[in-house]
Scaffold this active site. Sequence first.
Site, mmCIF file in Angstrom:
data_model
loop_
_atom_site.group_PDB
_atom_site.id
_atom_site.type_symbol
_atom_site.label_atom_id
_atom_site.label_comp_id
_atom_site.label_asym_id
_atom_site.label_seq_id
_atom_site.Cartn_x
_atom_site.Cartn_y
_atom_site.Cartn_z
ATOM 1 C CB ALA A 199 11.281 1.807 -0.155
ATOM 2 C CB ALA A 200 9.442 6.349 2.294
ATOM 3 N N PRO A 201 9.593 4.878 5.104
ATOM 4 C CG PRO A 201 9.778 5.029 7.486
ATOM 5 C CD PRO A 201 8.665 4.546 6.315
ATOM 6 N N GLY A 202 12.160 3.689 5.181
ATOM 7 C CA GLY A 202 13.300 2.638 5.123
ATOM 8 C C GLY A 202 13.361 1.581 6.015
ATOM 9 C CE LYS B 187 6.985 -3.933 5.992
ATOM 10 N NZ LYS B 187 6.513 -2.419 6.806
ATOM 11 C CD GLU C 135 7.697 6.838 -0.846
ATOM 12 O OE1 GLU C 135 6.717 7.373 -1.150
ATOM 13 O OE2 GLU C 135 7.596 5.657 -0.342
ATOM 14 N NE ARG D 107 5.927 8.127 2.361
ATOM 15 C CZ ARG D 107 6.010 7.369 3.427
ATOM 16 N NH1 ARG D 107 5.712 8.112 4.720
ATOM 17 N NH2 ARG D 107 6.010 6.238 3.423
ATOM 18 C CG ASP E 228 4.906 -2.035 3.784
ATOM 19 O OD1 ASP E 228 3.889 -2.979 4.218
ATOM 20 O OD2 ASP E 228 4.959 -1.204 4.343
ATOM 21 C CB CYS F 59 0.346 -0.994 8.490
ATOM 22 S SG CYS F 59 0.042 0.637 7.904
#
Length: 448
Positions: free
Chosen positions: A112-115, A117, A135, A140, A180, A233
């Site tokens: 989840a980091a940095p937050g 999403k 995370e 992070r 992610d 990404c």
Amino acid sequence: MHNLPQGYEEQMKRLLGEAGFFAYMRALDEPVSRALRINLLLRADGTPPCAIEGMADPVPWARGAYFVQDSARPGLSPLHEGGLFYLQEPSALSAVTALDPRPGERVLDLCAAPGGKSTQIAALMQGRGLLVCNEPVPSRAQILSRNIERMGVRNAVVTCAPPDLLAPRFEAFFDRILVDAPCSGEGMFRRQIEARSEWTENAPPGCARRQLEILHQAARMLAPGGAMVYSTCTFNDVENEGVLTSFLQQHSDFALEPFALPGLPRAEQGYVHLYPHQIRGEGHFVSLLRRQADAKSSDSHGRADASPPPANMSALTADVLPDVFAPGCAPERLYAAGDALWSLPEGICLAALGGLRVLRTGLLVARREGHRVVPDHALAMAMRPEEAARTAALSREQALAYQAGEALSLGDLPPGYTLLCHEGISLGWGKQAAGIMKNHYPKGLRRR
């Protein structure tokens, strides 16, 4: 000229063809795309209460999101620190839109980091249901927790654990899961030029092995009929299609599901590549997986919320709360942990979190300091002005002075803790005494 590794160029030529490759290369010379996302927890219609520097036309594929002009610096606004908006890369917004989280559901953001999403998910859930944000990297995870606080999220549990430690506790528990995954980051090559030289041909296969293991653990935690988004990404087919193919070969109860997002190519096969030469964004890969509704699941389904609330939760009453709430606005499901007073989200029990590193279990309401109970900054960020017993409106200049740690002179106001606001957005606590509003903005957050 672009300082790209030769192996990477050959990969992109294979994926895009000659014309697409040269279009992609030209895009690397164009300005980086940026966006901001209005916090729907504060502004349900997705519009700001006042002008925000650089805010331009809407991002079609994300509710409440807008492109940002090249040279603008909206992060300097006091409303940014007040949680009104989150600065985010435009194409990254697509993953949560594809996940489609809804109020009342149980949702996991596994990496989840940095937050960005996580807070986008929380906004769509509108404070109802349970959001677990995890995370594995401690440094992070701290950043993630701070962003959850800044954006005023009440119903999130923030953990710092490897996925294989979470999976046994949350068997078939979540309605939706976002993975992610950490990746080789090829979608960052325009905004982080130094990342180009760090890419090697060994990076995608190495990342793919880790991504597949994360997906295996995520699959254990998804309830039958639930949806899971796998996103990266990066652009290569080793980490994207390759990982999905391997995962589906080992999980016959999962299938890719077609989807369509406004302004983006339709994902006919259940996944879509977003490239910087085709959209206003840096690039992303998004896929949507669905678990069969009749899939067999462990008998431990629901274990995370099966236990009764802790005994000290029912013993706490409004009598121990700080005097900062308007009538009928005090939080519920309170429990004490050491000197801290928390409001636990629905759908989770503390027993499920035992042994895990947990940074945040819902909303931190207050802390005991000696004989006093002091409202926490997290509570201020989650409160709306109408929920507070006392409020004071600040000008922009006063808001900046407050966030720099200065005391304020606001005239003859009632004594006590006061929720300080700018443009109707909560910024934090002050305490009126002897005609001066003493500053209670956290020292670690103060800025010049």
